[in-house]
Every structure is written in C-alpha cells, then in structure tokens.
Enzyme design. Structure first.
Site, short mmCIF file in Angstrom:
data_model
loop_
_atom_site.label_atom_id
_atom_site.label_comp_id
_atom_site.label_asym_id
_atom_site.label_seq_id
_atom_site.Cartn_x
_atom_site.Cartn_y
_atom_site.Cartn_z
N GLU A 151 1.52 -9.92 11.15
CA GLU A 151 1.39 -9.36 9.75
C GLU A 151 2.62 -9.40 8.79
OE1 GLU A 151 -1.10 -6.10 7.34
OE2 GLU A 151 -1.01 -5.98 9.47
N ASP A 173 0.70 -1.22 0.11
CA ASP A 173 -0.01 0.05 0.01
C ASP A 173 0.92 1.23 -0.04
OD1 ASP A 173 -1.73 -2.01 0.34
OD2 ASP A 173 -2.75 -1.02 1.93
#
Length: 414
Positions: free
Chosen positions: A381, A157
């Site tokens: 993550e 992102d």
C-alpha cells in the site's frame, strides 16, 4: 524482472476483482473504494480495456441523486470491516458511505479514453462525471478552495495537515466499537485510537443529520481547506473540459470551475511555510505542515519558485519518493499511514504534473524511486521513504495499477 512484475501486477488486479469492481486488498479493505477504483481502471486499461470501463461504470452505480460519488460502495456484506453500512446508514442502493473522495476519475478516464478513442462508453459516463464535479463545486468549494468534511474524504486520512481541525473534534462520546484494521496490519502503521474516535464522531454527526450537506458544511465538527483536493480538482475540471470537447459537449462549465479554484489559491498560501497549506475553515488556522499534497501543484499546472525550493528540500531529505509529511517536521512518522510514508499512487499524480510541466528529470527521478520501492518490496500500500520498508496492505490494487500505468519500464505513458 520487468515482465515478471508486470505479470504479477495483472494477477493482483484479477485476484482483487469481485465481479465488475475491485477491492483494494482482501481483509483490510473488502469493498469498492472511490479513488482506488479509478486507479484500478487505469491499470486494467493496459491489458483489458473493457474491464477498465466496467470498473468506472460500477463506481458510478453508487452515485447519489445530488451527484456525489461516495468513497465506499458496500456491494456485499463483510463483517471484517468497520465502519460498515450499518454505521453509515446512507439509505442508498447499493449502501454507501456518506462522504466522497478525491475526484481523480475524470483524470484517469481521459487517459483510458486515449488508449481506446473509438469506444463510446465515455459518453455515458460524462454527465455523471459532470454531476459529481458540480457537487464538489456546490458543497465543498463554498469557501473558495476545495474543502473536506472528514479526513477520510481527503483520501489522506491521518496526515498531519488535519491536526488543527481534529483537535477541535470531541471523540469522547462515540460509544464502544471494534476496529478491524489493526487485525490486518501492524497497529504502529495505522491511525491511533484517539484519531479513530474522532473519525467516528464526525461520521456520527453526518449520519445523525441525514447526510444533509449544507448542515455538515455549516456546522459539522470538521471542515478544512485541502491543497491536494484543490489541485486535483483543478486538474480534474480541466480534463473534464477536454472530455467535453472530445464528445462535442460544452466545456465552459468545468473550465469556469477550474478558473475559480485557481483564483482561490491565495487563501491557502502560507507565507510562513512558503507553500500551500491546509487551513481550518472554522478557525482560519493554518496547519503549518508541509505535506505531499503541496507537490500536486504541478498536477494543476501551478508553478511557484518560492514553494519549489521548499518542496525539493523535502524530497531530497529521503531516498525513496515523495514523503507524505516533511521529514524534518515534528509530526513525521515514516511508517504510520499518511504521517510520513511515500505512496506510489500520489507519486504517480505528482509525476503527471512534472511531465506536463516539461520537468522530465524530476518525472524520471520519481518514476525510478517508485519503481525501486516496488521492485524491492512488492506491491504494498505504501512504503517507508527512508529505507524502503513496505507498509500497510499487501497485493494492493492501486500499487499494481500504478506499476502498469506508469512505474514499470514497459509502461507506455504517465
């Protein structure tokens, strides 16, 4: 220890199962995400092959009529996430986002089928995979290399590669909104507000133009060629061609797409940086940033000695995995989302390339560093590559899947 971690990883996949699809992690990501889901299927295939196929089938239940598979499927309402379906306004059933994500499904479907070669469920998925790949060809490869129209579409992102394109996005008029991500994770590990304003502005352009792909590519506020997406797509096209052969279908179309993308690679070669680089297709400007996406060249079967020296120096600068941004670069931030951390999911893709290139020492090293992160820090993550600090969401689906499919000493294949 290995058996305990294997069991924990399986428990995470089961706990994040919402009935035919998995969420990445509760709270932070409460819906079905595209490439997360494909990796989840790979993880499931190590202990529940039917559930693996169901994961992919549910993902493709959200495929648009134009072939696109969206990056989020909003199966059930959840007010704890922004931007939700009421912001995207896709007009689809189920509601979805209006952009896609890295097309790793063909790569992983082929690996799953190798575990389960007698199963006929791949045959039903094949035309849907082919339609999605054709969508990429027609709507994201119009300038040669694969491009993204939103940083979220890249899956990486807020990596520094997008800074040139983001600098030209006006986020000052998006109106009020409430972020939810920083309520779940330390804000220092997430994109900054000015980045989020621009993300929302790009989303609003697509929504306001009815998600017209030609208009978004021609006049949208963001369009950048992405080396990572290009390399993933080259590999995915080739794996799709192999799936076609397995099923007795004609592989020539995806094979030609892979050749065309490989022929377009000189357009994203940055001679000053000595590697493949993201490029703003509105201005022609290179990002001049070495990111982990360049390491995916091996996944696509691309070898380049000049680039290799540059990439290996980047890897050698940290003790844990491939950093998402050059540790010696000015934008490096070891714990902020894609601006420096190492991601087990990207490490696994890079390792597939190392393995296929016969680079067993590099594959073994990357597997060992990734396993050390998970063993020490848990199923997070992503991780700080300088000291191994776990970052982002915990009990994370794709990290558990990567462990089962690749990083665990008991994993059977990459």
């Amino acid at each position: 220890m290995t058996s305990d971690l294997d069991a924990t990883a399986r428990d995470i996949l089961r706990a994040n199962d919402r009935g035919g699809y998995t969420i990445p992690t509760a709270g932070l990501y409460p819906y079905q995400w595209n490439w997360d889901s494909a990796f989840a299927a790979w993880g499931f295939s190590t202990f529940d092959i039917d559930r693996a196929w169901t994961e992919l089938e549910t993902l493709f239940s959200g495929q648009w009529s134009n072939g696109m598979v969206p990056h989020i499927l909003f199966h059930k309402p959840d007010p704890g996430y922004f931007p939700g379906p009421e912001v995207w306004q896709s007009g689809t059933t189920p509601p979805t986002s209006g952009i896609s994500q890295p097309p790793v499904a063909a790569i992983l479907a082929r690996l799953i089928h190798q575990r389960d070669p007698e199963n006929s469920r791949l045959a039903a998925l094949y035309p849907k995979l082919l339609a999605w790949h054709r969508w990429w060809r027609e709507h994201r490869c119009t300038h040669g290399p694969a491009a993204v129209t939103h940083p979220w579409e890249s899956g990486r992102d807020n990596c520094p590669e997008w800074d040139p394109g983001m600098a030209n996005v006006d986020g000052s008029n998006v109106g009020p909104y409430t972020r939810r991500d920083t309520g779940h994770v330390d804000p220092s590990m997430r994109p900054k507000k000015e980045d989020y304003d621009r993300y929302v502005a790009i989303l609003q352009f697509g929504r306001d133009h009815g998600w017209d792909q030609k208009e978004i590519v021609a006049n949208g506020p963001f369009l950048m060629a992405d080396p990572a997406m290009t390399f993933i797509l080259i590999r995915a096209h080739r794996d799709l061609a192999e799936i076609a052969r397995t099923l007795g279908e004609d592989p020539s179309e995806p094979e030609s797409w892979a050749r065309d993308l490989e022929a377009a690679l000189p357009e994203i070669w940055n001679a000053d940086l000595h590697c493949y680089d993201a490029r703003d297709l509105r201005t022609g400007t290179f990002a001049n940033t070495l990111g982990s996406g360049a390491f995916l060249a091996w996944l696509a079967g691309i070898e380049n000695g000049e680039m290799e020296r540059r990439l290996m120096a980047c890897w050698d600068a940290v003790p844990y995995g491939i950093p998402s941004s050059d540790p010696k670069g000015p934008a490096f931030d070891p714990r902020r989302y894609w601006r420096g951390p190492t991601w087990p999911v990207v490490n696994a893709l890079i390792a597939m390339g190392f393995r296929d290139a016969g680079r067993t020492a590099e594959e073994r090293r990357l597997r060992g560093e990734t396993a050390a992160l998970i063993t020490k820090g848990g199923f997070y993550e992503y991780f700080d590559p300088t000291d191994g600090t776990p970052c982002g969401g915990d009990t994370f689906t794709w990290t558990a899947a990567i462990w089962l499919g690749w990083a665990s000493p008991s994993a059977g294949d990459a």
